[in-house]
Design an enzyme around this catalytic site. Structure first.
Site, mmCIF file in Angstrom:
data_model
loop_
_atom_site.group_PDB
_atom_site.id
_atom_site.type_symbol
_atom_site.label_atom_id
_atom_site.label_comp_id
_atom_site.label_asym_id
_atom_site.label_seq_id
_atom_site.Cartn_x
_atom_site.Cartn_y
_atom_site.Cartn_z
ATOM 1 N N LYS A 105 -8.418 -27.765 43.261
ATOM 2 C CA LYS A 105 -7.239 -28.333 43.899
ATOM 3 C C LYS A 105 -6.715 -29.474 43.031
ATOM 4 O O LYS A 105 -7.497 -30.180 42.375
ATOM 5 C CB LYS A 105 -7.681 -28.844 45.280
ATOM 6 C CG LYS A 105 -6.656 -29.541 46.132
ATOM 7 C CD LYS A 105 -7.353 -29.981 47.422
ATOM 8 C CE LYS A 105 -6.420 -30.673 48.385
ATOM 9 N NZ LYS A 105 -7.144 -31.046 49.636
ATOM 10 N N SER A 181 -5.515 -28.816 53.665
ATOM 11 C CA SER A 181 -4.577 -29.034 52.583
ATOM 12 C C SER A 181 -4.966 -28.277 51.314
ATOM 13 O O SER A 181 -4.156 -28.168 50.391
ATOM 14 C CB SER A 181 -4.482 -30.535 52.280
ATOM 15 O OG SER A 181 -5.703 -31.052 51.804
ATOM 16 N N SER A 205 -9.757 -30.122 55.458
ATOM 17 C CA SER A 205 -9.028 -29.518 54.342
ATOM 18 C C SER A 205 -9.856 -28.601 53.458
ATOM 19 O O SER A 205 -9.306 -27.923 52.585
ATOM 20 C CB SER A 205 -8.389 -30.614 53.480
ATOM 21 O OG SER A 205 -7.440 -31.328 54.230
#
Length: 519
Positions: A105, A181, A205
């Protein structure tokens, strides 16, 4: 013998048992052990592996289903792979991750690619150093192929989307929310754009996109994995961890990234609490036989929108028994866990100081180095919680709302640990969510009565694993294993037993295999 060499030796022994025969290699299902076995036999190279993943990204990220998971590709990835192939030939592998492709990420600092958090004003923000986790992975021989899209870390955007790169889509149903996320990590791993991924977790997340994308995801004990060089929103809650398509892969990554970092004092908690042997050694296809798991019924919701999920979870409980587990059902804290969880979030209060701490470590020429600069450059595109935090004059140590959230977290953690001790449980099991997924762009309507993010608020370790699919929309259902502090070895054993017994992991139809992926 160095730590990495010891891990390499253990991996080679484990791989002999865990790896599929080279003649049956399939990129969509291959574990790290399978890939290493194929490389050891000469049937595969790191360069070829990178080429296979690049072909998939080319075919499906901005074409085909247009999953939109990648923000930045590593232009040096093939050269790095060739160098690692030459090193393998000359010296042997550094570790089980030698030549393996990792997709983080875009909150993990990388010295050779920008780290943006998906926030448009930070599109050119280039750190000078790798984060602690990325540095360890590279020293172990991993290749960082790309930085992934996500829910915008700082800006106003739909959940699972960023102001820099737009909306991530689910490979299982592009009309449905892919999770947030770490949405890009979830979708990219589901579509096998890399071997294993990295997510980060403030309030679900890692666990949410893991469940939404039919993956295995590990949010570990608070203090096991360093956050140095990682964007964060909450020192109390923030966690980084692996996401992938097998429990073995999670364990192999954890063997490299876990441990003490003097720059992140939370990791002092890991000293003396990590196992003496690699986490991969706890992978066990029979891991559920004789295990004691407790069904946390207080987190199994009912009512409109939950019927399909409840049916899937009841089947999971039956599957635990079928696999040989001792199922204690129900186990109850006596608390209104849903309400406690909803009032336990600390991130909105800590966000301002956490962001300033990260930004201050960036180079002097970074486009944003303080929250004040962020507000000046981003204006009303900046998240309201950041704007509100910047205006709040109350010191955190005297903020009554933050103090109350901490008390809720402590109460929740104590209640869950006491429950596991009282019933002599190896773990608690619960559904990650039982509601049908929201449409893209509308995520949030069901959150108040849906997600089980207690690991984020308690710092307790959890693995989310595939548990089937919702009949109405084809979206995945996730089963959650929640343990006591630093019980990662036990969770790995249980989740690998579940993986072997149920085989719920299925590749999405929208990203089929390409030529050369099966041999």
């Amino acid at each position: 013998m160095t730590t990495l060499r010891r891990l390499a030796l253990v991996a080679s022994l484990a791989g002999a048992v865990l790896a599929a025969p080279v003649s049956a290699f399939d990129l969509s299902t291959a574990t790290i052990a399978d890939i290493q076995a194929a490389m050891d036999s000469g049937a595969l190279t790191s360069e070829k592996l990178v080429q296979l993943y690049l072909a998939r990204i080319e075919a499906y990220d901005q074409k085909g289903p247009k999953l939109n998971t990648v923000i930045t590709l590593n232009k040096n990835a093939l050269a790095e792979a060739r160098a690692l192939d030459a090193e393998r030939k000359a010296k042997g592998p550094r570790s089980p991750l030698h030549g393996i492709v990792v997709l983080p990420k875009d909150v993990f600092d990388t010295k050779d690619m920008p780290t943006t958090g998906g926030f448009k004003p930070m599109a050119t923000s280039q750190p000078h150093f790798d984060s602690f986790v990325i540095d360890r992975l590279r020293k172990a021989g991993a290749i960082i192929l790309a930085k992934l899209n996500q829910s915008d870390w700082y800006g106003v955007a739909p959940r699972g989307a960023s102001t820099l790169a737009g909306q991530v889509l689910s490979p299982y149903n592009p009309a449905k929310w892919p999770g947030s996320s770490s949405s890009g990590t979830g979708a990219a791993m589901a579509a096998w754009f890399g071997t294993v991924g990295l997510g980060s977790d403030t309030g679900g997340s890692i666990t949410i996109p893991t469940a939404q994308n039919n993956l295995f995801g590990f949010s570990t004990s608070h203090g096991l994995v360093s956050r140095t060089g990682m964007m964060w929103s909450s020192p109390r809650q923030e966690n980084g961890g692996p996401m992938g398509r097998s429990v073995y892969d999670l364990a192999a990554v954890l063997d490299v990234i876990a441990g003490y970092d003097p720059a992140d004092l939370a990791t002092e908690a890991s000293v003396g609490r990590m196992p003496d042997r690699p986490y991969t050694s706890f992978v066990d296809p029979d891991g559920l036989k004789g295990a004691r798991v407790g069904v946390l019924r207080e987190m199994v919701r009912t009512g409109p929108g939950h019927a399909e999920g409840v049916v899937l979870f009841e089947q999971a409980v039956a599957d635990f028994r079928k696999a040989g587990a001792v199922v204690v059902d129900p186990v109850l804290t006596g608390l209104d866990l849903v309400s406690v969880q909803e009032s336990a979030g600390a991130a909105n209060f800590e966000r301002h100081v956490a962001i300033n701490k990260y930004l201050a470590a960036l180079p002097a020429d970074a486009p944003v180095r303080t929250v004040e600069e962020m507000l000046a450059k981003g204006g009303d595109t900046v998240k309201p919680t950041i704007i509100e935090g910047a205006k709040n004059p109350i010191p955190l140590e005297r903020n009554p709302a933050l103090i109350a959230a901490y008390k809720q977290q402590d109460m929740l953690r104590a209640a869950l640990v006491d429950l596991m001790v009282k019933h002599r449980l190896d773990a608690l099991v619960l559904p990650f969510r039982t509601f049908v997924s929201d449409p893209v762009g509308q995520a949030g309507a069901s959150r108040a009565d849906g997600g089980n993010n207690m690991s984020s608020y308690t710092g307790l370790p959890t693995i989310v694993a595939p548990g089937g699919f919702f009949p109405s929309d084809g979206m995945p259902f996730g089963v959650q294993f929640l343990g006591t502090p630093f019980s990662e070895p036990t969770l790995i054993k249980l989740a690998s037993g579940w993986e072997a017994a149920t085989k719920h992991r299925k590749a999405p139809a929208s990203t089929p295999p390409l030529r050369g992926e099966v041999f």
